[in-house]
Design a protein around this motif. Structure first.
Motif, PDB file in Angstrom:
ATOM      1  N   ALA A  48       0.797  -1.311   0.099  1.00 36.44           N
ATOM      2  CA  ALA A  48       0.069   0.148  -0.093  1.00 36.44           C
ATOM      3  C   ALA A  48       0.905   1.434  -0.106  1.00 36.44           C
ATOM      4  N   GLY A  49       2.187   1.129   0.244  1.00 40.37           N
ATOM      5  CA  GLY A  49       2.885   2.228   0.466  1.00 40.37           C
ATOM      6  C   GLY A  49       3.495   2.709  -1.182  1.00 40.37           C
ATOM      7  N   GLU A  50       4.081   3.911  -1.190  1.00 39.63           N
ATOM      8  CA  GLU A  50       4.596   4.462  -2.513  1.00 39.63           C
ATOM      9  C   GLU A  50       5.343   3.562  -3.327  1.00 39.63           C
ATOM     10  N   LEU A  51       6.395   2.946  -2.519  1.00 38.38           N
ATOM     11  CA  LEU A  51       7.300   2.080  -3.615  1.00 38.38           C
ATOM     12  C   LEU A  51       6.150   0.769  -4.065  1.00 38.38           C
ATOM     13  N   GLY A  52       5.394   0.196  -3.185  1.00 36.49           N
ATOM     14  CA  GLY A  52       4.771  -0.812  -3.686  1.00 36.49           C
ATOM     15  C   GLY A  52       3.810  -0.364  -4.837  1.00 36.49           C
ATOM     16  N   ARG A  53       3.445   0.947  -4.691  1.00 40.22           N
ATOM     17  CA  ARG A  53       2.474   1.413  -5.857  1.00 40.22           C
ATOM     18  C   ARG A  53       3.255   1.591  -7.049  1.00 40.22           C
ATOM     19  N   LEU A  54       4.519   2.105  -7.053  1.00 40.13           N
ATOM     20  CA  LEU A  54       5.240   2.173  -8.316  1.00 40.13           C
ATOM     21  C   LEU A  54       5.677   0.948  -8.898  1.00 40.13           C
ATOM     22  N   LEU A  55       5.977  -0.116  -7.825  1.00 41.09           N
ATOM     23  CA  LEU A  55       6.626  -1.696  -8.283  1.00 41.09           C
ATOM     24  C   LEU A  55       5.481  -2.102  -9.079  1.00 41.09           C
ATOM     25  N   LYS A  56       4.073  -1.985  -8.677  1.00 39.01           N
ATOM     26  CA  LYS A  56       2.933  -2.653  -9.370  1.00 39.01           C
ATOM     27  C   LYS A  56       2.681  -2.170 -10.799  1.00 39.01           C
ATOM     28  N   ILE A  57       2.755  -0.669 -10.911  1.00 41.75           N
ATOM     29  CA  ILE A  57       2.716  -0.083 -12.218  1.00 41.75           C
ATOM     30  C   ILE A  57       3.817  -0.628 -13.251  1.00 41.75           C
ATOM     31  N   ALA A  58       5.328  -0.660 -12.518  1.00 37.71           N
ATOM     32  CA  ALA A  58       6.544  -1.103 -13.632  1.00 37.71           C
ATOM     33  C   ALA A  58       6.275  -2.567 -13.666  1.00 37.71           C
ATOM     34  N   ALA A  59       5.686  -3.565 -12.723  1.00 39.24           N
ATOM     35  CA  ALA A  59       5.807  -4.867 -13.229  1.00 39.24           C
ATOM     36  C   ALA A  59       4.397  -4.963 -14.252  1.00 39.24           C
ATOM     37  N   ARG A  60       3.384  -4.406 -14.114  1.00 36.64           N
ATOM     38  CA  ARG A  60       2.118  -4.405 -14.848  1.00 36.64           C
ATOM     39  C   ARG A  60       2.750  -4.130 -16.267  1.00 36.64           C
ATOM     40  N   SER A  61       3.660  -2.937 -16.561  1.00 38.14           N
ATOM     41  CA  SER A  61       4.110  -2.664 -17.899  1.00 38.14           C
ATOM     42  C   SER A  61       4.948  -3.715 -18.625  1.00 38.14           C
ATOM     43  N   ARG A  62       5.598  -4.575 -17.487  1.00 40.08           N
ATOM     44  CA  ARG A  62       6.488  -5.858 -18.163  1.00 40.08           C
ATOM     45  C   ARG A  62       5.609  -7.020 -18.384  1.00 40.08           C
ATOM     46  N   GLY A  63       4.410  -6.988 -17.942  1.00 37.18           N
ATOM     47  CA  GLY A  63       3.677  -8.370 -17.828  1.00 37.18           C
ATOM     48  C   GLY A  63       4.118  -9.094 -16.953  1.00 37.18           C
ATOM     49  N   VAL A  64       4.598  -8.957 -15.732  1.00 40.29           N
ATOM     50  CA  VAL A  64       4.743  -9.842 -14.479  1.00 40.29           C
ATOM     51  C   VAL A  64       3.539  -9.495 -13.564  1.00 40.29           C
ATOM     52  N   SER A  65       3.032 -10.702 -13.247  1.00 43.25           N
ATOM     53  CA  SER A  65       1.962 -10.591 -12.140  1.00 43.25           C
ATOM     54  C   SER A  65       2.524 -10.101 -10.600  1.00 43.25           C
ATOM     55  N   VAL A  66       1.468  -9.682  -9.905  1.00 36.21           N
ATOM     56  CA  VAL A  66       1.935  -9.296  -8.604  1.00 36.21           C
ATOM     57  C   VAL A  66       0.854  -9.759  -7.517  1.00 36.21           C
ATOM     58  N   ILE A  67       1.633 -10.194  -6.475  1.00 36.36           N
ATOM     59  CA  ILE A  67       0.824 -10.758  -5.392  1.00 36.36           C
ATOM     60  C   ILE A  67       1.124  -9.354  -4.132  1.00 36.36           C
ATOM     61  N   ASN A  68      -0.230  -8.640  -3.942  1.00 36.05           N
ATOM     62  CA  ASN A  68       0.234  -7.638  -3.188  1.00 36.05           C
ATOM     63  C   ASN A  68      -0.179  -7.939  -1.829  1.00 36.05           C
ATOM     64  N   VAL A  69       0.786  -7.694  -0.962  1.00 35.91           N
ATOM     65  CA  VAL A  69       0.109  -8.030   0.495  1.00 35.91           C
ATOM     66  C   VAL A  69       0.599  -6.753   1.477  1.00 35.91           C
ATOM     67  N   VAL A  70      -0.772  -6.624   2.142  1.00 39.38           N
ATOM     68  CA  VAL A  70      -1.000  -5.339   2.893  1.00 39.38           C
ATOM     69  C   VAL A  70      -1.239  -5.945   4.360  1.00 39.38           C
ATOM     70  N   HIS A  71      -1.252  -4.949   5.220  1.00 39.83           N
ATOM     71  CA  HIS A  71      -1.179  -5.204   6.697  1.00 39.83           C
ATOM     72  C   HIS A  71      -2.863  -5.191   7.170  1.00 39.83           C
ATOM     73  N   ARG A  72      -3.524  -4.190   6.346  1.00 40.00           N
ATOM     74  CA  ARG A  72      -4.734  -3.968   6.963  1.00 40.00           C
ATOM     75  C   ARG A  72      -5.807  -4.345   6.096  1.00 40.00           C
ATOM     76  N   GLN A  73      -6.932  -4.716   6.459  1.00 40.14           N
ATOM     77  CA  GLN A  73      -8.333  -4.875   5.386  1.00 40.14           C
ATOM     78  C   GLN A  73      -8.558  -3.640   4.925  1.00 40.14           C
ATOM     79  N   ASN A  74      -8.628  -2.378   5.783  1.00 35.22           N
ATOM     80  CA  ASN A  74      -8.957  -1.146   4.959  1.00 35.22           C
ATOM     81  C   ASN A  74      -8.181  -0.804   3.798  1.00 35.22           C
ATOM     82  N   GLN A  75      -6.757  -1.415   3.445  1.00 33.21           N
ATOM     83  CA  GLN A  75      -5.908  -1.289   2.510  1.00 33.21           C
ATOM     84  C   GLN A  75      -6.439  -1.978   1.224  1.00 33.21           C
ATOM     85  N   VAL A  76      -7.125  -2.931   1.394  1.00 25.59           N
ATOM     86  CA  VAL A  76      -7.355  -3.776   0.144  1.00 25.59           C
ATOM     87  C   VAL A  76      -8.181  -2.883  -1.073  1.00 25.59           C
TER      88      VAL A  76
END
Length: 226
Positions: A48-76
């Motif tokens: 849910a942090g800034e690095l995670g957000r940018l990693l998701k975008i970069a991975a998506r552009s390369r066709g890499v699937s991402v499993i996002n892990v967050v600590h709280r339910q309200n971050q889903v």
């Protein structure tokens, strides 16, 4: 004064705030995805942090699937709203079982761990044999300590760390320029840098404890006094 190896040009359409984030998160995301060139999928903790957000975008552009892990339910839901397909809550019952099953299904053999502490051990225990966990932060505030020889030897797991300054310093000047362009493009894709607080140094000293409570809704930008 800064070494030239750690200096990057700032595009005219990016703000000074984006410039702060250019090395701290955008370049880190580019460097980490460079490590994952052979991966079909990756796990991102602290997603849910800034690095995670940018990693998701970069991975998506390369066709890499991402499993996002967050600590709280309200971050889903916010992550779902940004297009995340796979979001797991680390504090939920059955989390390790869910992560192991999804990592096996997607072929996630690399994790970028921004949490550290006991969570690093959990990743090593859960991911497929031969996977690598790259520690990139310590949001838990705890060191990585565990009896892990059974993971590292018996299951051929790998544990490493990533320092963006070292990585950038190892690149040629042409590669640094290329990385700067990629990082700038990544910030544009992410619609700039999310800022939660703008403080001077005096205010930072007073509010530091409160700022530690929530680091997922934007960066804290610190200015000199005066």
């Amino acid at each position: 004064m800064a070494l030239i190896a750690f200096c990057m040009p700032l595009a005219k359409d990016l703000s000074d705030t984006d410039g702060v984030n250019l090395l701290a998160n955008a370049t880190t995301a580019i460097g980490l995805l460079d490590l994952a060139r052979q991966a079909k999928a990756v796990v991102i903790t602290g997603a849910a942090g800034e690095l995670g957000r940018l990693l998701k975008i970069a991975a998506r552009s390369r066709g890499v699937s991402v499993i996002n892990v967050v600590h709280r339910q309200n971050q889903v839901q916010p992550l779902r709203g940004e297009g995340a397909d796979h979001v797991l809550v680390a504090s939920a019952d059955g989390f390790k079982v869910q992560l192991g099953a999804l990592a096996g299904e997607l072929g996630a053999t690399m994790a970028f761990d921004a949490v550290a502490g006991d969570f690093t051990r959990d990743l090593l225990a859960t991911l497929p044999d031969g996977s690598e966990v790259v520690v990139v932060g310590r949001l838990s505030g705890r060191e990585v300590t565990f009896e892990g020889l059974d993971y590292l030897i018996g299951r051929q797991m790998k544990l490493s760390g990533f320092d963006v300054n070292r990585w950038l310093g190892s690149q040629s000047k042409f590669a640094v320029i290329s990385t700067a362009r990629k990082a700038a493009a990544l910030l544009r894709q992410g619609h700039g840098t999310r800022v939660q607080h703008r403080l001077n140094l005096s205010d930072l000293a007073i509010q530091f404890g409160d700022l530690q409570q929530d680091q997922t809704t934007g960066k804290t930008i610190v200015f000199p006094n005066g």
